[in-house]
Scaffold this active site. Structure first.
Site, PDB file in Angstrom:
ATOM      1  N   PRO A 112       0.847  -1.179   0.181  1.00  0.00           N
ATOM      2  CA  PRO A 112       0.056   0.047  -0.163  1.00  0.00           C
ATOM      3  C   PRO A 112       0.810   1.214   0.122  1.00  0.00           C
ATOM      4  O   PRO A 112       0.574   2.420  -0.555  1.00  0.00           O
ATOM      5  CB  PRO A 112      -0.794  -0.242   1.421  1.00  0.00           C
ATOM      6  CG  PRO A 112      -0.804  -1.561   1.683  1.00  0.00           C
ATOM      7  CD  PRO A 112       0.654  -2.137   1.263  1.00  0.00           C
TER       8      PRO A 112
ATOM      9  N   PRO B 289      56.055  -4.472  11.676  1.00  0.00           N
ATOM     10  CA  PRO B 289      57.063  -4.428  12.680  1.00  0.00           C
ATOM     11  C   PRO B 289      56.953  -5.598  13.536  1.00  0.00           C
ATOM     12  O   PRO B 289      57.949  -5.721  14.607  1.00  0.00           O
ATOM     13  CB  PRO B 289      56.498  -3.293  13.290  1.00  0.00           C
ATOM     14  CG  PRO B 289      55.030  -2.805  13.085  1.00  0.00           C
ATOM     15  CD  PRO B 289      54.779  -3.635  11.633  1.00  0.00           C
TER      16      PRO B 289
ATOM     17  N   ASP C 127      64.983 -11.864   7.197  1.00  0.00           N
ATOM     18  CA  ASP C 127      65.958 -11.139   7.975  1.00  0.00           C
ATOM     19  C   ASP C 127      65.639 -11.564   9.477  1.00  0.00           C
ATOM     20  O   ASP C 127      64.296 -11.752   9.890  1.00  0.00           O
ATOM     21  CB  ASP C 127      66.846 -10.014   7.407  1.00  0.00           C
ATOM     22  CG  ASP C 127      65.706  -9.001   6.984  1.00  0.00           C
ATOM     23  OD1 ASP C 127      65.918  -8.556   6.068  1.00  0.00           O
ATOM     24  OD2 ASP C 127      64.623  -8.670   7.641  1.00  0.00           O
TER      25      ASP C 127
ATOM     26  N   LYS D 285      69.921  -9.572   9.034  1.00  0.00           N
ATOM     27  CA  LYS D 285      71.096  -8.962   9.267  1.00  0.00           C
ATOM     28  C   LYS D 285      71.193  -8.565  10.876  1.00  0.00           C
ATOM     29  O   LYS D 285      70.479  -7.999  11.347  1.00  0.00           O
ATOM     30  CB  LYS D 285      71.336  -7.721   8.552  1.00  0.00           C
ATOM     31  CG  LYS D 285      70.941  -8.036   7.036  1.00  0.00           C
ATOM     32  CD  LYS D 285      70.676  -6.396   6.554  1.00  0.00           C
ATOM     33  CE  LYS D 285      70.617  -6.794   4.797  1.00  0.00           C
ATOM     34  NZ  LYS D 285      69.840  -5.206   4.507  1.00  0.00           N
TER      35      LYS D 285
ATOM     36  N   GLY E  16      61.306  -6.735   7.275  1.00  0.00           N
ATOM     37  CA  GLY E  16      60.746  -6.002   8.617  1.00  0.00           C
ATOM     38  C   GLY E  16      60.213  -4.804   8.086  1.00  0.00           C
ATOM     39  O   GLY E  16      60.795  -4.194   7.232  1.00  0.00           O
ATOM     40  N   GLY E  17      59.138  -4.484   8.412  1.00  0.00           N
ATOM     41  CA  GLY E  17      58.291  -3.086   8.361  1.00  0.00           C
ATOM     42  C   GLY E  17      58.044  -2.788   6.896  1.00  0.00           C
ATOM     43  O   GLY E  17      57.601  -3.915   6.402  1.00  0.00           O
ATOM     44  N   ASP E  18      58.590  -1.919   6.312  1.00  0.00           N
ATOM     45  CA  ASP E  18      58.258  -1.559   4.856  1.00  0.00           C
ATOM     46  C   ASP E  18      59.671  -1.699   4.077  1.00  0.00           C
ATOM     47  O   ASP E  18      60.599  -1.180   4.493  1.00  0.00           O
ATOM     48  CB  ASP E  18      57.708  -0.140   4.882  1.00  0.00           C
ATOM     49  CG  ASP E  18      57.467   0.169   3.347  1.00  0.00           C
ATOM     50  OD1 ASP E  18      56.330  -0.015   2.796  1.00  0.00           O
ATOM     51  OD2 ASP E  18      58.191   0.429   2.361  1.00  0.00           O
TER      52      ASP E  18
ATOM     53  N   THR F 252      55.545   0.430   8.534  1.00  0.00           N
ATOM     54  CA  THR F 252      56.768   0.585   9.008  1.00  0.00           C
ATOM     55  C   THR F 252      57.027   0.807  10.358  1.00  0.00           C
ATOM     56  O   THR F 252      55.944   1.094  10.996  1.00  0.00           O
ATOM     57  CB  THR F 252      57.493   1.716   8.171  1.00  0.00           C
ATOM     58  OG1 THR F 252      58.795   1.853   8.447  1.00  0.00           O
ATOM     59  CG2 THR F 252      56.712   3.205   8.827  1.00  0.00           C
TER      60      THR F 252
ATOM     61  N   MET G 242      67.312   2.313  13.891  1.00  0.00           N
ATOM     62  CA  MET G 242      68.727   1.771  14.195  1.00  0.00           C
ATOM     63  C   MET G 242      69.432   2.597  15.066  1.00  0.00           C
ATOM     64  O   MET G 242      70.682   3.026  14.650  1.00  0.00           O
ATOM     65  CB  MET G 242      69.444   1.736  12.718  1.00  0.00           C
ATOM     66  CG  MET G 242      68.754   0.656  11.857  1.00  0.00           C
ATOM     67  SD  MET G 242      69.324   0.792  10.121  1.00  0.00           S
ATOM     68  CE  MET G 242      68.500   1.827   9.316  1.00  0.00           C
TER      69      MET G 242
HETATM   70  N1  SAH Z   1      62.312  -1.554   6.858  1.00  0.00           N
HETATM   71  C1  SAH Z   1      62.220  -1.465   8.253  1.00  0.00           C
HETATM   72  C2  SAH Z   1      63.100  -0.759   8.806  1.00  0.00           C
HETATM   73  C3  SAH Z   1      64.198  -1.444   8.689  1.00  0.00           C
HETATM   74  S1  SAH Z   1      65.899  -0.744   9.580  1.00  0.00           S
HETATM   75  C4  SAH Z   1      60.774  -0.683   8.504  1.00  0.00           C
HETATM   76  O1  SAH Z   1      60.236  -0.135   7.633  1.00  0.00           O
HETATM   77  O2  SAH Z   1      60.282  -0.836   9.493  1.00  0.00           O
HETATM   78  C5  SAH Z   1      65.882  -1.631  11.169  1.00  0.00           C
HETATM   79  C6  SAH Z   1      65.325  -0.757  12.082  1.00  0.00           C
HETATM   80  O3  SAH Z   1      64.022  -0.567  12.197  1.00  0.00           O
HETATM   81  C7  SAH Z   1      65.815  -1.107  13.566  1.00  0.00           C
HETATM   82  O4  SAH Z   1      66.918  -0.888  13.897  1.00  0.00           O
HETATM   83  C8  SAH Z   1      64.643  -0.376  14.551  1.00  0.00           C
HETATM   84  O5  SAH Z   1      65.103   0.618  14.696  1.00  0.00           O
HETATM   85  C9  SAH Z   1      63.395  -0.410  13.498  1.00  0.00           C
HETATM   86  N2  SAH Z   1      62.486  -1.463  13.879  1.00  0.00           N
HETATM   87  C10 SAH Z   1      62.027  -2.365  13.135  1.00  0.00           C
HETATM   88  N3  SAH Z   1      60.964  -3.058  13.784  1.00  0.00           N
HETATM   89  C11 SAH Z   1      60.812  -2.684  14.991  1.00  0.00           C
HETATM   90  C12 SAH Z   1      60.120  -2.947  16.079  1.00  0.00           C
HETATM   91  N4  SAH Z   1      59.212  -3.858  16.181  1.00  0.00           N
HETATM   92  N5  SAH Z   1      60.282  -2.247  17.357  1.00  0.00           N
HETATM   93  C13 SAH Z   1      61.150  -1.119  17.291  1.00  0.00           C
HETATM   94  N6  SAH Z   1      61.927  -0.730  16.200  1.00  0.00           N
HETATM   95  C14 SAH Z   1      61.739  -1.416  15.115  1.00  0.00           C
END
Ligand code: SAH
Length: 457
Positions: free
Chosen positions: A43, A224, A247, A269, A300-302, A330, A382
């Site tokens: 409706p 990370p 690594d 490394k 690790g990270g980016d 990162t 680092m």
């Molecule tokens: N490509 C990575 C960085 C590589 S250089 C990125 O984008 O994160 C490596 C450094 O990254 C380490 O010496 C430290 O300073 C930092 N890092 C990476 N993982 C980390 C974490 N879980 N906690 C603290 N620092 C971190």
């Protein structure tokens, strides 16, 4: 099994929807997606719903009449009038027409499952009306598991089905061919949004079916540490690579998500103790890919932030090896979020700089005056060994000794620890702590927010 799952072809077939509200609208939308011709009776029909149903769809804005159900293949009743719902149900059953009364399983001869739509690929999840909440939850899980481009992949395979059947004589050959498509670079190209290249490669591999497979390299950012921070694409590639080069920064819980039977090679490394020199890593990537392997380079990270990803990719490009690069979260983003330290903030910092704290031979070849700027957050990667030097130099170049600084250890992992101090005090404060790598340093007024914003650490 209480219900038989089937998929109905209802394109251009007549269906009936009884009801003019929001629920009727959702059902009408679904029926329209499958190409049905809708007759809607109520409706009062809400304006949005009317707009969905231009002719040849029909809108009958009046009470439901028995003959509305004539010549339809299925009926959906979505009204809040129980007597009417029951009437529609009985009429439909008497005519052997499929009927669904929304939210009343007892009045349904069919139900709508929850769907994951990767057309032409469709996944239907149903609990037979027992628990829609669980069904929806499962559907959401499947949504995240199945890359959105699976639809394109299915469509591509559908387009070539007949051709493959014609060219490859035996069922066994065809099976092997299709398996290589779904597990190999054709699928990979499709899923990474390159459908034309995928189609070309499929053509080529069809011509040379039986020839050795081409290898490729995936340069993947693993984030990370917390596995929840992986991207969907990272996870998919991790689960299909034949060989993994990783690594030290890649957390064991992340490595555990790679394919069980993949070869796993640790390539460094450790600080100042590179397990494999960079050139050898690059050469190894090239060699493994040339052997036809799908190689995952997990970082690790980016990969493009202090990750030397660029160098490895250059080698691959020079050797004409196909590769993909997958960004990761990162350390700066991960640690900042998990420590409750926003890297920018309207009141404290309008810019942020990512800086390497790995100073050559302990000397300070950074542009310190540039780093000491008001309203700027500094993030040192680092930097643990250089921490005292970094603090001294920043003060020497005009930063306030009282400027807050945070050292975040093992950010985003359950072991995360945050040390807070000032440029004048932090080095001293951690001198007697057993700080574990990896660590990240954040300098700036934003560090003050840690106290109010931290939820962990
Ligand atoms: N490509 C990575 C960085 C590589 S250089 C990125 O984008 O994160 C490596 C450094 O990254 C380490 O010496 C430290 O300073 C930092 N890092 C990476 N993982 C980390 C974490 N879980 N906690 C603290 N620092 C971190």
């Amino acid at each position: 099994m209480d219900l038989l799952p089937i998929s109905l072809r209802i394109a251009t077939r007549q269906v009936l929807v009884v009801g003019g509200g929001a629920v009727a609208q959702r059902k009408a939308q679904l029926l329209l997606r499958a190409g049905a011709r809708v007759r809607l009776v109520a409706p009062r029909v809400r304006a949005e719903l009317k707009a969905l149903l231009p002719p040849p769809h029909e809108i009958l804005e009046r009470q439901f009449l028995d003959h509305d159900i004539d010549a339809v293949v299925l009926v959906v009743a979505a009204t809040d009038d129980q007597a009417l719902n029951e009437r529609v149900h009985h009429l439909a059953v008497a005519r052997q027409v499929l009927v669904n009364v929304v939210d009343q399983p007892a009045l349904c001869t069919f139900i709508f499952p929850a769907i994951v739509d990767r057309s032409p690929l469709l996944i239907a999840v149903s609990s037979g009306g027992a628990t829609p909440v669980l069904t929806r939850l499962l559907r959401a899980r499947l949504e995240t598991l199945i890359p959105s481009a699976y639809g394109s992949l299915a469509a591509l395979m559908g387009r070539y089905r007949a051709v493959v059947k014609e060219r490859l004589g035996t069922a066994r050959q065809r099976l092997r061919f299709w398996e290589s498509v779904v597990n190999g670079p054709v699928a990979e190209l499709t899923l990474s949004g390159q459908p034309e290249r995928a189609a070309r490669l499929l053509e080529e591999s069809l011509q040379g079916a039986g020839e050795p497979q081409r290898g490729e390299v995936y340069l993947v950012g693993a984030g990370p540490g917390d596995p929840d921070l992986l991207t969907f694409r990272a996870l998919r590639l991790m689960q299909q690579a034949d060989v993994v080069l990783y690594d030290r920064l890649v957390a064991p819980s992340i490595l555990a998500l790679t394919r069980q039977d993949a070869d796993k090679i640790h390539v460094g490394k450790q600080r100042a103790q590179h397990t494999l020199p960079q050139e050898e890593i690059s050469q190894l990537l090239v060699r493994l890919a040339q052997e036809g392997k799908r190689v995952l380079r997990l970082k690790g990270g980016d990969p493009f932030i202090f990750g030397r990803g660029g160098e490895e990719i250059q080698e691959l490009a020079a050797a004409n090896i196909p590769f993909q690069i997958v960004p990761g979260i990162t350390a700066a983003s991960g640690c900042a979020s998990y420590a409750g330290i926003p890297l920018t903030h309207r009141d404290y910092a309008q810019s942020v700089r990512f800086v390497t704290g790995h100073l050559k031979d302990g000397s300070c070849d950074l542009d310190w005056p540039q780093l000491v700027q008001p309203g700027q957050t500094l993030v040192f990667y680092m930097g643990l060994l250089s921490l005292p030097l970094i603090c001294q130099e920043l003060i020497k170049h005009g930063a306030s000794p009282a400027l807050p600084i945070a050292l975040i250890q093992q950010g985003t992992l359950p072991e995360q620890k945050v040390y807070i101090g000032t440029l004048a005090t932090l080095a001293q404060r951690i001198a007697h702590e057993s700080v574990k790598a990896p660590t990240l340093i954040i300098v700036g007024e934003v560090v003050r927010l840690h106290e109010t914003l931290a939820w962990r650490g």
